[in-house]
Design a protein around this motif. Structure first.
Motif, PDB file in Angstrom:
ATOM      1  N   ASN A 161       0.784  -1.325  -0.101  1.00 56.59           N
ATOM      2  CA  ASN A 161       0.047   0.100   0.140  1.00 56.59           C
ATOM      3  C   ASN A 161       0.889   1.328  -0.044  1.00 56.59           C
ATOM      4  O   ASN A 161       0.398   2.176  -0.666  1.00 56.59           O
ATOM      5  N   ALA A 162       2.000   1.278   0.588  1.00 56.10           N
ATOM      6  CA  ALA A 162       2.844   2.442   0.835  1.00 56.10           C
ATOM      7  C   ALA A 162       3.612   2.591  -0.663  1.00 56.10           C
ATOM      8  O   ALA A 162       3.604   3.756  -1.061  1.00 56.10           O
ATOM      9  N   ILE A 163       3.809   1.421  -1.290  1.00 55.53           N
ATOM     10  CA  ILE A 163       4.345   1.764  -2.523  1.00 55.53           C
ATOM     11  C   ILE A 163       3.286   2.162  -3.793  1.00 55.53           C
ATOM     12  O   ILE A 163       3.720   3.181  -4.493  1.00 55.53           O
ATOM     13  N   LEU A 164       1.994   1.821  -3.430  1.00 50.92           N
ATOM     14  CA  LEU A 164       0.869   1.936  -4.434  1.00 50.92           C
ATOM     15  C   LEU A 164       0.705   3.705  -4.256  1.00 50.92           C
ATOM     16  O   LEU A 164       0.684   4.333  -5.272  1.00 50.92           O
ATOM     17  N   VAL A 169      -1.447   5.668  -6.808  1.00 48.92           N
ATOM     18  CA  VAL A 169      -2.333   4.317  -6.850  1.00 48.92           C
ATOM     19  C   VAL A 169      -3.253   4.398  -5.439  1.00 48.92           C
ATOM     20  O   VAL A 169      -2.593   4.572  -4.446  1.00 48.92           O
ATOM     21  N   ASP A 170      -4.648   4.445  -5.726  1.00 50.36           N
ATOM     22  CA  ASP A 170      -5.427   4.099  -4.636  1.00 50.36           C
ATOM     23  C   ASP A 170      -5.694   2.774  -4.167  1.00 50.36           C
ATOM     24  O   ASP A 170      -6.187   1.841  -4.700  1.00 50.36           O
ATOM     25  N   PRO A 171      -4.849   2.444  -2.930  1.00 45.72           N
ATOM     26  CA  PRO A 171      -4.869   0.951  -2.452  1.00 45.72           C
ATOM     27  C   PRO A 171      -6.382   0.522  -2.237  1.00 45.72           C
ATOM     28  O   PRO A 171      -6.448  -0.797  -2.034  1.00 45.72           O
ATOM     29  N   SER A 172      -7.202   1.341  -2.038  1.00 41.40           N
ATOM     30  CA  SER A 172      -8.647   0.878  -1.671  1.00 41.40           C
ATOM     31  C   SER A 172      -9.331   0.467  -2.785  1.00 41.40           C
ATOM     32  O   SER A 172     -10.228  -0.405  -2.757  1.00 41.40           O
ATOM     33  N   LYS A 173      -8.702   0.441  -3.932  1.00 39.92           N
ATOM     34  CA  LYS A 173      -9.126  -0.252  -5.053  1.00 39.92           C
ATOM     35  C   LYS A 173      -8.582  -1.406  -5.590  1.00 39.92           C
ATOM     36  O   LYS A 173      -8.627  -2.222  -6.577  1.00 39.92           O
ATOM     37  N   VAL A 174      -7.798  -1.922  -4.638  1.00 34.32           N
ATOM     38  CA  VAL A 174      -6.971  -3.206  -4.953  1.00 34.32           C
ATOM     39  C   VAL A 174      -7.597  -4.263  -3.837  1.00 34.32           C
ATOM     40  O   VAL A 174      -7.856  -3.820  -2.534  1.00 34.32           O
ATOM     41  N   THR A 175      -8.118  -5.289  -4.149  1.00 33.59           N
ATOM     42  CA  THR A 175      -8.839  -6.318  -3.346  1.00 33.59           C
ATOM     43  C   THR A 175      -7.819  -7.416  -2.919  1.00 33.59           C
ATOM     44  O   THR A 175      -7.192  -8.084  -3.840  1.00 33.59           O
ATOM     45  N   TYR A 176      -7.469  -7.228  -1.806  1.00 32.38           N
ATOM     46  CA  TYR A 176      -6.527  -8.543  -1.053  1.00 32.38           C
ATOM     47  C   TYR A 176      -7.257  -9.731  -0.779  1.00 32.38           C
ATOM     48  O   TYR A 176      -8.318  -9.844  -0.033  1.00 32.38           O
ATOM     49  N   VAL A 177      -6.573 -10.803  -1.222  1.00 31.39           N
ATOM     50  CA  VAL A 177      -7.021 -12.095  -0.929  1.00 31.39           C
ATOM     51  C   VAL A 177      -6.120 -12.937  -0.167  1.00 31.39           C
ATOM     52  O   VAL A 177      -5.047 -13.006  -0.520  1.00 31.39           O
ATOM     53  N   ALA A 178      -6.600 -13.545   0.979  1.00 27.80           N
ATOM     54  CA  ALA A 178      -5.602 -14.351   1.849  1.00 27.80           C
ATOM     55  C   ALA A 178      -5.314 -15.729   1.534  1.00 27.80           C
ATOM     56  O   ALA A 178      -6.259 -16.472   1.390  1.00 27.80           O
ATOM     57  N   ILE A 179      -4.063 -15.829   0.777  1.00 27.02           N
ATOM     58  CA  ILE A 179      -3.757 -17.292   0.553  1.00 27.02           C
ATOM     59  C   ILE A 179      -2.216 -17.535   0.958  1.00 27.02           C
ATOM     60  O   ILE A 179      -1.584 -16.847   0.807  1.00 27.02           O
ATOM     61  N   PRO A 180      -2.074 -18.890   1.776  1.00 27.30           N
ATOM     62  CA  PRO A 180      -0.751 -19.133   2.131  1.00 27.30           C
ATOM     63  C   PRO A 180       0.220 -19.016   0.954  1.00 27.30           C
ATOM     64  O   PRO A 180      -0.121 -19.276  -0.147  1.00 27.30           O
ATOM     65  N   PHE A 181       1.539 -18.484   1.304  1.00 26.57           N
ATOM     66  CA  PHE A 181       2.460 -18.674   0.215  1.00 26.57           C
ATOM     67  C   PHE A 181       2.756 -19.882  -0.712  1.00 26.57           C
ATOM     68  O   PHE A 181       2.634 -19.927  -1.620  1.00 26.57           O
ATOM     69  N   PRO A 182       2.704 -21.143  -0.047  1.00 25.54           N
ATOM     70  CA  PRO A 182       2.771 -22.263  -0.852  1.00 25.54           C
ATOM     71  C   PRO A 182       1.877 -22.536  -1.837  1.00 25.54           C
ATOM     72  O   PRO A 182       1.717 -23.311  -2.805  1.00 25.54           O
ATOM     73  N   GLN A 183       0.566 -21.897  -1.552  1.00 27.86           N
ATOM     74  CA  GLN A 183      -0.628 -22.215  -2.414  1.00 27.86           C
ATOM     75  C   GLN A 183      -0.810 -20.936  -3.329  1.00 27.86           C
ATOM     76  O   GLN A 183      -1.649 -21.124  -4.422  1.00 27.86           O
ATOM     77  N   MET A 184      -0.018 -19.946  -3.355  1.00 24.05           N
ATOM     78  CA  MET A 184      -0.106 -18.940  -4.174  1.00 24.05           C
ATOM     79  C   MET A 184       0.217 -19.340  -5.737  1.00 24.05           C
ATOM     80  O   MET A 184      -0.565 -18.705  -6.810  1.00 24.05           O
ATOM     81  N   PRO A 185       1.350 -19.976  -5.934  1.00 20.26           N
ATOM     82  CA  PRO A 185       1.411 -20.402  -7.636  1.00 20.26           C
ATOM     83  C   PRO A 185       0.407 -20.976  -8.201  1.00 20.26           C
ATOM     84  O   PRO A 185      -0.131 -20.660  -9.252  1.00 20.26           O
ATOM     85  N   ALA A 186      -0.369 -21.872  -7.251  1.00 22.24           N
ATOM     86  CA  ALA A 186      -1.567 -22.607  -8.182  1.00 22.24           C
ATOM     87  C   ALA A 186      -2.666 -21.637  -8.249  1.00 22.24           C
ATOM     88  O   ALA A 186      -3.277 -21.668  -9.291  1.00 22.24           O
ATOM     89  N   ALA A 187      -2.862 -20.655  -7.310  1.00 21.13           N
ATOM     90  CA  ALA A 187      -4.045 -19.744  -7.252  1.00 21.13           C
ATOM     91  C   ALA A 187      -3.674 -18.796  -8.447  1.00 21.13           C
ATOM     92  O   ALA A 187      -4.707 -18.413  -9.181  1.00 21.13           O
ATOM     93  N   LEU A 188      -2.474 -18.542  -8.903  1.00 19.75           N
ATOM     94  CA  LEU A 188      -2.048 -17.580 -10.019  1.00 19.75           C
ATOM     95  C   LEU A 188      -2.546 -18.229 -11.247  1.00 19.75           C
ATOM     96  O   LEU A 188      -3.018 -17.663 -12.237  1.00 19.75           O
ATOM     97  N   GLU A 189      -2.037 -19.219 -11.413  1.00 19.15           N
ATOM     98  CA  GLU A 189      -2.042 -20.274 -12.404  1.00 19.15           C
ATOM     99  C   GLU A 189      -3.582 -20.584 -13.018  1.00 19.15           C
ATOM    100  O   GLU A 189      -3.954 -20.564 -14.018  1.00 19.15           O
ATOM    101  N   LYS A 190      -4.283 -20.793 -11.709  1.00 16.74           N
ATOM    102  CA  LYS A 190      -5.668 -21.135 -12.124  1.00 16.74           C
ATOM    103  C   LYS A 190      -6.480 -19.720 -12.288  1.00 16.74           C
ATOM    104  O   LYS A 190      -7.803 -20.097 -12.606  1.00 16.74           O
TER     105      LYS A 190
END
Length: 326
Positions: A161-164, A169-190
């Motif tokens: 958010n500090a970088i945005l 960039v308005d951070p409130s327009k970004v939706t964060y989704v909680a996903i454990p690090f090991p599961q992130m690659p699969a979530a991105l791929e899907k």
């Protein structure tokens, strides 16, 4: 008879002193002569480069040199181990993100004691990755998109958010989704998320296996060098076992020094507690490994959290940061 009696008393006294001395020697030899109140510690640890010093210290027998035996318990998210820490089932959490634990401290969930800094943010060690064919090219393109973070309202969203904001960039327009690090690659791929804010060693592994590319350098200004994770305990633990906490701190800072001076130390241990291979370990971007507990550095985290509304008031760092009395 009187002289013989005196000799007997003197001999008995000498034997008693010798016996006590021998007993003290046995006690000191079992804890390196440090007089530790507690010699076996259970440490919950994440499979991240943030916690590398824990495994370097274990491998190099730095804990053993301090009279400590450390049992490592793997966890996927530091927040998962918070209840166990509060109950005393876990003594220390390695790689704990400061945001979640400082918030827990403010809420009274636990009285936090930061025993040692674990990692500071460096350029490209925690980046926003997207698919190779994604339309997301810059920070501005994240508006209206879903971005995976390990835990909601943690050090990741705080720094991103500090970088945005720094990039208009308005951070409130970004939706964060909680996903454990090991599961992130699969979530991105899907396609479950548009981007993942992912840390090493998962970052390099995802780039290698999926061809994912960097959209935003998560270690860029204004958060470069910011403390992001550490070794945390409770104030009850550090006040009850001050010598033990000090011994653990010394071992960790020695390990941090080894990690800073020779990255091969980190490369050697990473495959032992993460799922990456030696080849990936040799090319990943490492965080900074502080060798002291610095109030000025930690104040940056407090100030950033306060300005972001994640803390209602600034905690007393003299209470939160563990400083050995001797």
């Amino acid at each position: 008879m009187r002289q013989s009696g005196r000799r007997s008393v003197l001999l008995g006294a000498l034997l008693l002193v010798a016996s006590l001395a021998a007993g003290c020697g046995d006690s000191d030899s079992s804890d390196g002569g440090k007089g530790l109140e507690k010699k076996t510690l259970t440490v919950a640890s994440l499979p991240l480069v943030d916690a590398a010093a824990l495994h370097v210290a274990q491998q190099q027998k730095l804990f053993e040199a301090e009279g400590l035996k450390v049992q490592i318990k793997p966890v996927q998210q530091s927040i998962q181990a918070l209840p166990a820490l509060a109950k005393g089932d876990v003594d220390v959490i390695a790689g704990a993100n400061y945001v979640s634990f400082l918030q827990a401290n403010e809420k009274g969930t636990l009285k936090l004691s930061i025993v040692a800094e674990g990692a500071s943010l460096t350029s490209n060690m925690m980046n926003v990755l997207v698919k190779a064919n994604s339309s997301i090219k810059t920070a501005k393109d994240l508006e209206g998109k879903k971005v995976a973070v390990n835990i909601l309202n943690n050090i990741q969203s705080l720094t991103l958010n500090a970088i945005l904001k720094a990039n208009n960039v308005d951070p409130s327009k970004v939706t964060y989704v909680a996903i454990p690090f090991p599961q992130m690659p699969a979530a991105l791929e899907k396609g479950q998320v548009d981007a993942v804010h992912i840390v090493e060693p998962f970052l390099s592994d995802t780039q290698k296996k999926q061809g994912a590319r960097v959209a935003v350098d998560g270690g860029s200004e204004p958060v470069t060098g910011l403390p992001i994770a550490g070794f945390v305990a409770t104030q009850e633990f550090t006040s009850k076992y001050p010598k033990t906490a000090a011994a653990f701190q010394r071992a960790i800072f020695k390990a941090q020094g080894l990690a800073t001076g020779d990255r091969k130390r980190v490369e050697e241990v990473l495959p032992t507690f993460t799922k990456i291979d030696k080849q990936v370990a040799s090319v990943i971007t490492l965080p900074g490994y502080p060798t002291s507990l610095n109030t000025t550095r930690m104040q940056r985290v407090i100030d950033l959290m306060t300005s972001a509304g994640l803390l209602k008031q600034k905690p007393d760092l003299k209470t939160v940061l563990f400083q050995p009395t001797s």
